[in-house]
Design a protein around this motif. Structure first.
Motif, PDB file in Angstrom:
ATOM      1  N   HIS A  53       0.874  -1.233  -0.127  1.00  0.00           N
ATOM      2  CA  HIS A  53       0.169  -0.056   0.019  1.00  0.00           C
ATOM      3  C   HIS A  53       0.825   1.311  -0.041  1.00  0.00           C
ATOM      4  O   HIS A  53       0.182   2.244  -0.028  1.00  0.00           O
ATOM      5  CB  HIS A  53      -0.972   0.004   1.156  1.00  0.00           C
ATOM      6  N   ARG A  92      -2.742  -0.981  18.898  1.00  0.00           N
ATOM      7  CA  ARG A  92      -2.282   0.176  18.322  1.00  0.00           C
ATOM      8  C   ARG A  92      -2.039   1.134  19.368  1.00  0.00           C
ATOM      9  O   ARG A  92      -1.148   2.263  19.556  1.00  0.00           O
ATOM     10  CB  ARG A  92      -3.284   0.707  17.246  1.00  0.00           C
ATOM     11  N   HIS A 126       5.732  -3.252  14.051  1.00  0.00           N
ATOM     12  CA  HIS A 126       4.566  -2.929  13.278  1.00  0.00           C
ATOM     13  C   HIS A 126       3.186  -3.602  13.691  1.00  0.00           C
ATOM     14  O   HIS A 126       3.550  -4.550  14.601  1.00  0.00           O
ATOM     15  CB  HIS A 126       4.741  -3.613  11.767  1.00  0.00           C
ATOM     16  N   SER A 129      -3.721  -2.692  11.221  1.00  0.00           N
ATOM     17  CA  SER A 129      -4.538  -1.525  11.523  1.00  0.00           C
ATOM     18  C   SER A 129      -6.050  -1.748  11.336  1.00  0.00           C
ATOM     19  O   SER A 129      -6.901  -0.837  11.583  1.00  0.00           O
ATOM     20  CB  SER A 129      -3.875   0.083  10.786  1.00  0.00           C
TER      21      SER A 129
HETATM   22 MG    MG Z   1      -0.026   0.094   8.616  1.00  0.00          MG
END
Ligand code: MG
Ligand code: DAT
Length: 168
Positions: A53, A92, A126, A129
């Protein structure tokens, strides 16, 4: 509240700074269940697929060099799968914002990340999301047999007379 899965990667800067233990301790604050864990030598193909992405971004090549370990000369990443209620948001929150300079100082990225002079975010971890990203990433980084439960549909195939279980 939904049961979610999430992929966490402790990136090469996290490994070379000996942050593995600290990061896992911080992740455990989210009170989730660990479903898989392994050390990976990241190929260019895997890195490109993981960051698909961001292919058009000016920092894409730097990002590949970073996750493959070329930047830190440590060619490994620790990949983890966690599962639990609202796993993605909870992780997150502990991980912090993408830019380590903007991240909450008590988050993992805020505490341990840095921005290089070239403008690359070396943000230690990482974390998936969204549920869609998590599914794509977990299937990319793990074979079904490497996770303690079948998180997604699987199929059995025979390749060169060897039976294998793969994601359906
Ligand atoms: Mg990401
Ligand atoms: P995140 O890792 O928080 O999900 P992302 O998926 O948008 O963020 O980007 C993946 C990685 O790319 C990120 O961890 C660090 C790097 N990156 C993103 N945006 C950047 C930017 N504006 N400058 C430098 N590196 C960036």
């Amino acid at each position: 509240m939904a049961i979610e899965q999430t992929l966490i990667l402790i990136k090469p800067d996290g490994l070379i700074k000996s942050l593995t233990g600290n990061v896992i301790s911080r992740l455990s604050e989210a009170k989730l269940t660990i479903m898989g864990a392994k050390v990976v030598r990241v190929s260019r193909d895997l890195a490109e697929k993981h960051y698909e992405h961001l292919r058009e971004k000016p920092f894409f090549e730097e990002l590949l060099n970073y996750i493959m370990g070329d930047v830190h000369k440590t060619y490994r990443v620790l990949a983890l799968v966690y599962q639990g209620e609202d796993a993605i948001t909870k992780i997150r929150d502990v991980v912090g914002e993408t830019d380590p300079e903007k991240a909450n100082p008590v988050s993992i990225r805020g505490a341990y990340g840095r921005v290089t002079r070239a403008g690359v975010f070396e943000n230690v971890v990482h974390a998936s999301s969204s549920p869609e990203d998590a599914e794509k990433e977990i299937k990319l980084w793990f074979m079904p047999d490497e996770i303690v439960e079948d998180l997604y549909p699987i199929k059995k195939i025979t390749l060169n007379n060897v039976k294998q279980t793969v994601w359906a």
